[in-house]
Design a protein around this motif. Structure first.
Motif, PDB file in Angstrom:
ATOM      1  N   GLN A   1      15.230 -12.280  -3.023  1.00  0.00           N
ATOM      2  CA  GLN A   1      15.073 -11.208  -2.111  1.00  0.00           C
ATOM      3  C   GLN A   1      13.798 -10.814  -1.639  1.00  0.00           C
ATOM      4  OE1 GLN A   1      17.882  -9.237  -1.471  1.00  0.00           O
ATOM      5  NE2 GLN A   1      19.465 -10.203  -3.127  1.00  0.00           N
ATOM      6  N   VAL A   2      13.563 -10.271  -0.345  1.00  0.00           N
ATOM      7  CA  VAL A   2      12.049  -9.701   0.083  1.00  0.00           C
ATOM      8  C   VAL A   2      12.158  -8.089   0.266  1.00  0.00           C
ATOM      9  CG1 VAL A   2      12.794 -10.439   2.400  1.00  0.00           C
ATOM     10  CG2 VAL A   2      10.462 -10.242   1.690  1.00  0.00           C
ATOM     11  N   SER A   3      11.155  -7.846  -0.186  1.00  0.00           N
ATOM     12  CA  SER A   3      11.209  -6.107   0.104  1.00  0.00           C
ATOM     13  C   SER A   3       9.531  -5.950   0.503  1.00  0.00           C
ATOM     14  CB  SER A   3      11.642  -5.347  -1.105  1.00  0.00           C
ATOM     15  OG  SER A   3      10.828  -5.827  -2.112  1.00  0.00           O
ATOM     16  N   ALA A   4       9.637  -4.706   0.970  1.00  0.00           N
ATOM     17  CA  ALA A   4       8.139  -4.084   1.342  1.00  0.00           C
ATOM     18  C   ALA A   4       7.382  -3.736   0.180  1.00  0.00           C
ATOM     19  CB  ALA A   4       8.156  -2.962   2.225  1.00  0.00           C
ATOM     20  N   GLY A   5       6.100  -3.968  -0.014  1.00  0.00           N
ATOM     21  CA  GLY A   5       5.403  -4.034  -0.727  1.00  0.00           C
ATOM     22  C   GLY A   5       4.888  -2.516  -0.978  1.00  0.00           C
ATOM     23  N   ALA A   6       4.400  -2.041  -2.024  1.00  0.00           N
ATOM     24  CA  ALA A   6       3.784  -0.742  -2.083  1.00  0.00           C
ATOM     25  C   ALA A   6       2.236  -0.840  -2.085  1.00  0.00           C
ATOM     26  CB  ALA A   6       4.232   0.109  -3.346  1.00  0.00           C
ATOM     27  N   GLY A   7       1.604   0.329  -2.019  1.00  0.00           N
ATOM     28  CA  GLY A   7       0.115   0.424  -1.844  1.00  0.00           C
ATOM     29  C   GLY A   7      -0.280   1.117  -0.636  1.00  0.00           C
ATOM     30  N   GLY A   8      -1.770   1.678  -0.622  1.00  0.00           N
ATOM     31  CA  GLY A   8      -2.346   2.517   0.337  1.00  0.00           C
ATOM     32  C   GLY A   8      -2.439   1.641   1.646  1.00  0.00           C
ATOM     33  N   LEU A   9      -2.692   0.528   1.505  1.00  0.00           N
ATOM     34  CA  LEU A   9      -3.160  -0.348   2.686  1.00  0.00           C
ATOM     35  C   LEU A   9      -1.715  -0.507   3.502  1.00  0.00           C
ATOM     36  CD1 LEU A   9      -5.567  -1.704   4.139  1.00  0.00           C
ATOM     37  CD2 LEU A   9      -4.964  -3.724   3.003  1.00  0.00           C
ATOM     38  N   VAL A  10      -0.638  -0.952   2.915  1.00  0.00           N
ATOM     39  CA  VAL A  10       0.397  -1.144   3.509  1.00  0.00           C
ATOM     40  C   VAL A  10       1.128   0.155   4.334  1.00  0.00           C
ATOM     41  CG1 VAL A  10       3.064  -1.727   3.265  1.00  0.00           C
ATOM     42  CG2 VAL A  10       1.075  -2.678   1.739  1.00  0.00           C
ATOM     43  N   THR A  11       1.030   1.381   3.482  1.00  0.00           N
ATOM     44  CA  THR A  11       1.284   2.667   4.460  1.00  0.00           C
ATOM     45  C   THR A  11       0.428   2.967   5.328  1.00  0.00           C
ATOM     46  OG1 THR A  11       1.608   3.419   1.797  1.00  0.00           O
ATOM     47  CG2 THR A  11       1.493   5.112   3.254  1.00  0.00           C
ATOM     48  N   ALA A  12      -0.877   2.686   5.285  1.00  0.00           N
ATOM     49  CA  ALA A  12      -1.794   2.887   6.327  1.00  0.00           C
ATOM     50  C   ALA A  12      -1.436   2.120   7.608  1.00  0.00           C
ATOM     51  CB  ALA A  12      -3.128   2.806   5.882  1.00  0.00           C
ATOM     52  N   LEU A  13      -1.209   0.767   7.317  1.00  0.00           N
ATOM     53  CA  LEU A  13      -1.263  -0.173   8.520  1.00  0.00           C
ATOM     54  C   LEU A  13      -0.099  -0.534   9.152  1.00  0.00           C
ATOM     55  CD1 LEU A  13      -4.049  -2.769   7.274  1.00  0.00           C
ATOM     56  CD2 LEU A  13      -4.394  -0.823   9.013  1.00  0.00           C
ATOM     57  N   ALA A  14       1.103  -0.200   8.417  1.00  0.00           N
ATOM     58  CA  ALA A  14       2.567  -0.538   8.791  1.00  0.00           C
ATOM     59  C   ALA A  14       3.039   0.120   9.992  1.00  0.00           C
ATOM     60  CB  ALA A  14       3.486  -0.359   7.862  1.00  0.00           C
ATOM     61  N   PRO A  15       2.634   1.442  10.238  1.00  0.00           N
ATOM     62  CA  PRO A  15       3.113   2.108  11.281  1.00  0.00           C
ATOM     63  C   PRO A  15       2.490   1.704  12.611  1.00  0.00           C
ATOM     64  CG  PRO A  15       2.573   3.713   9.695  1.00  0.00           C
ATOM     65  CD  PRO A  15       1.962   2.578   9.340  1.00  0.00           C
ATOM     66  N   VAL A  16       1.003   1.221  12.700  1.00  0.00           N
ATOM     67  CA  VAL A  16       0.249   0.793  13.546  1.00  0.00           C
ATOM     68  C   VAL A  16       0.786  -0.633  14.015  1.00  0.00           C
ATOM     69  CG1 VAL A  16      -2.120   0.434  14.441  1.00  0.00           C
ATOM     70  CG2 VAL A  16      -1.592   1.902  12.565  1.00  0.00           C
ATOM     71  N   ILE A  17       0.997  -1.322  12.939  1.00  0.00           N
ATOM     72  CA  ILE A  17       1.295  -2.774  13.227  1.00  0.00           C
ATOM     73  C   ILE A  17       2.718  -2.988  13.675  1.00  0.00           C
ATOM     74  CG2 ILE A  17       2.314  -3.681  10.994  1.00  0.00           C
ATOM     75  CD1 ILE A  17       0.236  -5.771  11.181  1.00  0.00           C
ATOM     76  N   LYS A  18       3.622  -2.018  13.376  1.00  0.00           N
ATOM     77  CA  LYS A  18       4.920  -1.951  13.988  1.00  0.00           C
ATOM     78  C   LYS A  18       4.733  -1.488  15.324  1.00  0.00           C
ATOM     79  CE  LYS A  18       7.697  -0.762   9.683  1.00  0.00           C
ATOM     80  NZ  LYS A  18       8.292   0.538   9.094  1.00  0.00           N
ATOM     81  N   ALA A  19       4.178  -0.499  15.628  1.00  0.00           N
ATOM     82  CA  ALA A  19       3.975   0.000  17.064  1.00  0.00           C
ATOM     83  C   ALA A  19       3.459  -0.997  17.954  1.00  0.00           C
ATOM     84  CB  ALA A  19       3.179   1.202  17.095  1.00  0.00           C
ATOM     85  N   ASN A  20       2.731  -1.790  17.846  1.00  0.00           N
ATOM     86  CA  ASN A  20       2.619  -2.870  18.800  1.00  0.00           C
ATOM     87  C   ASN A  20       3.005  -4.475  18.244  1.00  0.00           C
ATOM     88  OD1 ASN A  20       0.050  -4.362  17.248  1.00  0.00           O
ATOM     89  ND2 ASN A  20      -0.667  -2.214  17.075  1.00  0.00           N
ATOM     90  N   LYS A  21       4.047  -4.330  17.552  1.00  0.00           N
ATOM     91  CA  LYS A  21       4.598  -5.678  17.130  1.00  0.00           C
ATOM     92  C   LYS A  21       3.558  -6.558  16.780  1.00  0.00           C
ATOM     93  CE  LYS A  21       8.965  -5.162  19.794  1.00  0.00           C
ATOM     94  NZ  LYS A  21       8.834  -3.540  19.919  1.00  0.00           N
ATOM     95  N   GLY A  22       2.630  -6.284  15.633  1.00  0.00           N
ATOM     96  CA  GLY A  22       1.735  -6.945  15.381  1.00  0.00           C
ATOM     97  C   GLY A  22       2.163  -8.055  14.346  1.00  0.00           C
ATOM     98  N   LEU A  23       1.012  -8.665  13.693  1.00  0.00           N
ATOM     99  CA  LEU A  23       1.197  -9.786  12.957  1.00  0.00           C
ATOM    100  C   LEU A  23       0.220  -9.498  11.786  1.00  0.00           C
ATOM    101  CD1 LEU A  23       2.179 -12.708  12.302  1.00  0.00           C
ATOM    102  CD2 LEU A  23      -0.032 -13.479  13.403  1.00  0.00           C
ATOM    103  N   TRP A  24       0.740  -9.974  10.377  1.00  0.00           N
ATOM    104  CA  TRP A  24       0.179  -9.817   9.168  1.00  0.00           C
ATOM    105  C   TRP A  24       0.165 -11.027   8.618  1.00  0.00           C
ATOM    106  CZ3 TRP A  24      -0.029  -4.454   6.505  1.00  0.00           C
ATOM    107  CH2 TRP A  24      -1.076  -4.462   5.245  1.00  0.00           C
ATOM    108  N   VAL A  25      -1.205 -11.673   8.132  1.00  0.00           N
ATOM    109  CA  VAL A  25      -1.359 -12.965   7.583  1.00  0.00           C
ATOM    110  C   VAL A  25      -1.633 -12.816   6.192  1.00  0.00           C
ATOM    111  CG1 VAL A  25      -2.769 -15.135   7.977  1.00  0.00           C
ATOM    112  CG2 VAL A  25      -2.100 -13.935   9.917  1.00  0.00           C
TER     113      VAL A  25
END
Length: 477
Positions: free
Chosen positions: A27-51
Motif C-alpha cells: 500500500q502507498v499513502s501520503a507521508g506526514a510532516g511540515g515539508l509535505v504539507t507546505a509543498l504539496a499544494p504548490v507541486i499539485k497546482a503545476n503538476k510538478g515532480l518530487w524526487v
C-alpha cells in the motif's frame, strides 16, 4: 507563485510517501510532516515532480506504487533507489554522523570517515542523475536539506543550467566549527553551485557567508541586505537568504478544534486533574537537551514547594535510531533519571514525571498540545523547532506558556512572547518553569495571542512563496 508552464521539481532525501506491506499486498499513502504539507499544494497546482528515496529496498514494486500515488495526488514521484550499504554509509553514516552533529555544535559526537564521505558524494551524484533525466529546461529545481548539499554541483556537471534553489533545514555552523570538517571546501563549493541558498535564521546565513568568505579565496561578498547577501563566485552571483520555515497554523487550529481531539484532551485532563501539565515532546536525540530538562524540572521542584503535587512534566520521547549505541545510552539515562526523580518526589496520587517512550498518533498529539498549560522546548541547538509553533497554534484558549531554548531557530521569531532559556543553565530553566507555573492568566493570554497572531501571518505557505519568489527573482535579476 509559479509562472504558467513552469514546473516545480522538489528533491529531498525521502519521498513524501509511506510504503506498507499489508499481508501480500503493498500500500502507498501520503507521508506526514511540515515539508509535505507546505509543498504539496504548490507541486499539485503545476503538476510538478518530487524526487527522493522511497524508503525501502527492492522488495517493493516501487514504480507501479508511485504511478498509483501520482494519479491520486496530482503530481509525479521519481524514485532514487539506494542499496542497504548506501543507506548505512550515506545516510546513517555520513549525513547523521558528520554534518548533523557538527551543524548542531556537537563536535564530540562527530565521526569523520573518508569511506562515508565518498558514499555521500556518490549518492548525491545518483540523485542528480535522476533529476537531470527528468527535468525540463523551464523547471524550478528546489533541493532540500543537509543530506543533498552536493546535488546542485552534480547537476551543473551534467549540464543543467536552470535556476537551482537549496534550503537547509538545520543550523549552519560558525566558520570556526566548520573548519573541523575535512571536506569543508568541497562542501562550500558544492553549495555555491546553487543560485539561491536558504537558511532558517540570520545567524545561519551569516555563518555561511563568513565561512565561504574565509575558507574559499575565490569567493567575494558583494552585497549585504536585510533579507539576503550576494556572493560572487567565478562568473556567477549567488544569493544567500534567510527564510524561517513555519507550519500551516490554520490547519493545526482547525484540527485541534475537532470532536476527536476535544474528547482526547478532556480524557487526558481528567486523568491528570488538579495540576498544571508541562509538555515535552521530542525525538530521541542528543541535540534535544532531555537530560538537562529533567534536571531543570527537578531543580524547580526543589526551589518551589508549590509545584509539588500540583505540577507534572509529561515527556513524550519518540523512538529514533534505536540501533545506534549513543541513542540507546541516552534512552537508558532518561529511564534512570526519570525513575530517580519520581522516587524522590512522588506522593500518593501524584507523580512528577510522566515519561512515555513512544510515538503519538495525530489526535493524541493535538490533544497533548491543547491540554498542557506549559510547553518546555529546550533543545541544545535546533534549526527551527516546529513543535513550538504547533503547540502555540493548538493553544485555542490562549492559556499556554511557551518556554523555549534561545538556541532554537524559532527563538528569533518567538522570543518576544515566549520565556527564553539557556538549556545548559539548569537553575535559570528551573526559574522559568516556576515563573510559568505562577503566571497570571491575563499575562499568559497576552503572550499567547502575540505568538499565535505572528504564526498566522508567517505561515508555511508564506515561507514557500517567499523562497520561490526569491529564486525566480534571482533568475530574472
Amino acid at each position: 507563485m509559479m509562472t504558467s508552464g513552469q514546473r516545480l521539481l522538489v528533491v529531498s532525501n525521502r519521498l513524501p510517501i509511506v510504503l506498507r506491506r499489508d499481508e501480500d499486498r503493498w500500500q502507498v499513502s501520503a507521508g506526514a510532516g511540515g515539508l509535505v504539507t507546505a509543498l504539496a499544494p504548490v507541486i499539485k497546482a503545476n503538476k510538478g515532480l518530487w524526487v527522493g528515496w522511497p524508503g525501502c529496498g527492492d522488495e517493493a514494486p516501487v514504480e507501479p506504487l508511485l504511478d498509483q500515488f501520482g494519479e491520486a495526488e496530482g503530481y509525479q514521484l521519481a524514485s532514487v533507489p539506494l542499496s542497504q550499504q548506501e543507506v548505512d554509509r550515506f545516510y546513517l553514516g555520513f549525513s547523521n554522523e558528520t554534518p548533523w552533529p557538527l551543524f548542531h555544535d556537537m563536535l564530540g559526537q562527530c565521526r569523520f570517515s573518508t569511506e562515508n564521505w565518498r558514499s555521500y558524494q556518490q549518492v548525491n551524484r545518483r540523485f542528480a542523475e535522476v533529476v537531470a533525466g527528468r527535468a525540463d529546461e523551464n523547471d524550478l529545481i528546489w533541493v532540500q536539506d543537509y543530506q543533498l548539499a552536493l546535488v546542485g554541483e552534480e547537476l551543473r556537471r551534467l549540464g543543467v543550467r536552470q535556476a537551482l534553489g537549496y534550503f537547509l533545514h538545520i543550523p549552519f555552523p560558525s566558520p570556526d566549527l566548520l573548519r573541523r570538517l575535512p571536506w569543508k571546501q568541497e562542501l562550500l563549493r558544492g553549495l555555491l553551485a546553487y543560485d539561491l541558498i536558504g537558511f532558517q535564521t540570520l545567524r545561519d546565513r551569516r555563518n555561511f557567508v563568513n565561512s565561504a568568505n574565509m575558507l574559499l579565496p575565490e569567493v567575494e561578498v558583494i552585497g549585504r541586505r536585510r533579507s539576503h547577501s550576494l556572493l560572487r563566485y567565478g562568473d556567477r552571483v549567488i544569493k544567500a537568504g534567510h527564510f524561517p520555515i513555519s507550519i500551516d497554523s490554520r490547519e493545526f487550529e482547525n484540527r485541534a478544534r475537532t470532536h476527536e481531539v476535544d474528547e482526547a484532551a478532556w480524557f487526558l485532563h481528567e486523568k491528570l486533574a488538579g495540576r498544571q501539565l508541562i509538555l515535552g515532546i521530542d525525538r530521541l536525540d542528543y541535540t534535544k537537551g532531555l537530560p538537562q530538562r529533567f534536571l531543570a524540572f527537578e531543580r524547580a521542584l526543589e526551589l518551589d514547594p508549590a509545584l509539588v503535587g500540583h505540577c507534572s512534566l509529561l515527556q513524550v520521547v519518540v523512538p529514533s535510531r534505536t540501533l545506534v549505541p549513543e541513542y540507546r545510552d541516552l534512552k537508558e539515562l532518561l529511564d534512570r533519571e526519570s525513575g530517580r526523580i519520581n522516587s524522590r518526589f512522588s506522593e500518593a496520587g501524584w507523580v512528577p514525571i510522566h515519561y512515555h517512550y513512544r510515538s503519538l498518533d495525530p489526535v493524541q498529539l493535538l490533544a497533548h498540545y491543547r491540554t498542557c498549560e506549559i510547553a518546555l522546548i529546550t533543545p541544545l541547538r535546533d534549526g527551527m523547532n516546529l513543535v513550538a509553533k504547533e503547540y502555540c497554534a493548538c493553544s485555542l484558549d490562549n492559556n499556554g506558556v511557551l518556554i523555549l531554548s534561545e538556541f532554537a531557530g524559532a527563538a528569533d521569531q518567538m522570543g518576544n512572547a515566549a520565556l527564553l532559556v539557556n538549556p545548559y543553565d539548569v537553575d535559570g530553566t528551573a526559574e522559568a518553569i516556576c515563573h510559568a507555573f505562577h503566571m497570571p492568566l491575563e499575562e499568559r493570554q497576552q503572550r499567547m495571542r502575540r505568538l499565535r497572531g505572528d504564526l498566522r501571518r508567517n505561515d508555511v505557505h508564506r515561507w514557500v512563496g517567499q523562497f520561490l519568489k526569491a529564486l525566480r527573482g534571482h533568475m530574472h535579476g
